[in-house]
Design an enzyme around this catalytic site. Structure first.
Site, mmCIF file in Angstrom:
data_model
loop_
_atom_site.group_PDB
_atom_site.id
_atom_site.type_symbol
_atom_site.label_atom_id
_atom_site.label_comp_id
_atom_site.label_asym_id
_atom_site.label_seq_id
_atom_site.Cartn_x
_atom_site.Cartn_y
_atom_site.Cartn_z
ATOM 1 N N ASN A 216 10.461 43.009 16.156
ATOM 2 C CA ASN A 216 10.103 42.839 17.643
ATOM 3 C C ASN A 216 10.466 41.222 17.957
ATOM 4 O OD1 ASN A 216 8.736 43.819 20.109
ATOM 5 N ND2 ASN A 216 6.881 42.276 19.494
ATOM 6 N N HIS A 258 9.772 38.968 28.012
ATOM 7 C CA HIS A 258 8.793 37.875 28.664
ATOM 8 C C HIS A 258 9.967 36.995 29.567
ATOM 9 C CE1 HIS A 258 5.185 38.598 26.727
ATOM 10 N NE2 HIS A 258 5.661 38.440 25.476
ATOM 11 N N ASP A 291 6.676 40.857 31.031
ATOM 12 C CA ASP A 291 6.155 40.420 32.008
ATOM 13 C C ASP A 291 7.114 39.335 32.664
ATOM 14 O OD1 ASP A 291 5.791 38.273 30.344
ATOM 15 O OD2 ASP A 291 3.533 38.410 30.265
#
Ligand code: 9MR
Length: 397
Positions: A216, A258, A291
């Site tokens: 990740n 992000h 986000d």
């Protein structure tokens, strides 16, 4: 991608897809997709839509809307913090399983999948571990053994309950680090060398034969120059290829997602191309921490709509780019947001010069923003021939 290597995400998802595609619209109650949750709409494609969960918020009786939305809108959950090593083993040898157990039980009750986050990371390590290494009381050999034990203990405890594990997180440097040539960075690489990555995947696999094991990282949404010296996506691609070639049991690559509206960002086709290239290695992909934050200028903070609107619009567009790319690639199994409401987002506490925020799909009062509606419409308007149900790899032995 070799299709024979892939199996469908699971009988439940397939059954759900079939059921949803035949939902009867009666004259008195026409089927209204916009009234469905992100979870339900995602499962039409076999796609899990998830969120990171803040356990304090989940348990806050004065904030019932948080729990309600985690339950109703998402089909997958990730522990925002409580599965990190400093939370699980704050004192050496003494485990604090309570909050992580609670999330896993909560997910089971709500028929949600769990993304396990995170087994190996250089942040949020317990102080006893980092200080022991710093003062020399923990040797390299002992450190490696502690890591093996940590992975084995945690994966064992949740064996059969975790769908995807983030086994190794953020192992690669960024172009702004020193030296600027991309390299393996952080605590683990410094003390054990990059071989810890293959070890971690092997130890995780030994403890759970069925979980999908992920690497990740952030800033790997699209390829850049193609030179691994400065293109992080290429570096991670090359790493994954080499791990697979050596038989290391890595099943997936998670792209955190992000993003910030102040940056250049990517279009859907660029992100789709990156996911497809990873799929070519035989690994699944997922967006794991999406986000899209914005700078909170004085005018934004004063409520000036002319400054707020373009930020909300750009944020929605970026959420949508990642969703559309994920939908377009069958091996993209899940789309997880890193918190869903601005009142529980990590962003304002992290970026304060200049202040940033507005990063999630609901505002501070749990009102859905354009980003929420764009995700919904992406899920509603997608389908064959370009969008097909998900296919998941068999966990690699
Ligand atoms: O959201 C998490 C925040 O509450 C913690 O303070 C922070 C500590 O490093 O970690 C945040 O989550 C991170 C995730 O675990 C890994 N990718 C980046 C996330 C945002 O920093």
């Amino acid at each position: 991608m070799k299709l024979r290597q892939w199996t469908t995400v699971g009988a439940v998802a397939v059954a759900t897809v079939a059921a949803l595609n035949t939902v009867p619209a009666t004259a008195s109650r026409p089927y209204d997709p916009t009234a469905q949750s992100l979870a339900t709409l995602g499962l039409r494609h076999g796609l899990h839509v998830g969120t990171a969960v803040n356990m304090d918020a989940l348990n806050d009786a004065s904030d019932p809307q948080y729990r309600k939305l985690v339950t109703s809108e998402f089909s997958s959950v990730t522990a925002e913090n409580v599965m990190k090593w400093e939370s699980l083993e704050p004192t050496r040898g003494s485990y604090n399983w309570g909050p992580a157990d609670q999330l896993v039980d909560f997910a089971k009750r709500n028929r949600q999948s769990v993304r396990g986050h995170v087994l190996v990371w250089h942040n949020q390590l317990p102080a006893w571990l980092t200080s022991g290494v710093a003062d020399g009381s923990i040797s390299k050999q002992e450190l490696r053994e502690l890591l093996r034990k940590h992975i084995t203990t945690v994966v064992n405890r949740y064996k059969g309950k975790i769908w995807q594990w983030d086994v190794v997180n953020e192992a690669v440097s960024d172009p702004w680090d020193t030296p600027s040539t991309l390299h393996y960075k952080g605590f683990w690489a410094e003390h054990l060398g990059p071989g810890y990555i293959a070890d971690a995947f092997r130890w995780a696999r030994a403890a759970d034969p069925k979980a999908l094991l992920f690497y990740n990282d952030y800033n790997i949404e699209a390829f850049g120059s193609g030179n691994p010296a400065d293109d992080k996506t290429q570096f991670v691609y090359d790493m994954t290829k080499s791990l697979r070639a050596r038989g290391v049991p890595i099943d997936g690559v998670g792209s955190q997602g992000h993003l910030g509206t102040q940056y250049g960002n990517f279009d859907t086709l660029q992100v789709t191309a990156a996911l497809k290239k990873f799929a070519g290695l035989g690994v699944a992909t997922a967006f794991t921490e999406v986000d899209v934050r914005s700078q909170l200028t004085a005018a934004v903070q004063a409520g000036n709509a002319e400054e707020i609107n373009p930020r909300l619009q750009a944020s929605a567009a970026n959420f949508s780019v990642l969703m559309k790319a994920c939908l377009a690639v069958r091996s993209c199994l899940s789309y997880t947001v890193w918190g869903f409401s601005d009142n529980h987002s990590w962003v304002p506490g992290w970026f304060d010069d200049p202040p940033e925020g507005l990063a999630t799909i609901y505002d501070e009062n749990y009102q859905p923003k354009r980003a929420y509606h764009e995700l919904k419409s992406d899920l509603i308007f997608a389908g064959p021939p370009y969008v097909q149900p998900r296919v998941a790899p068999k966990p690699r032995r």
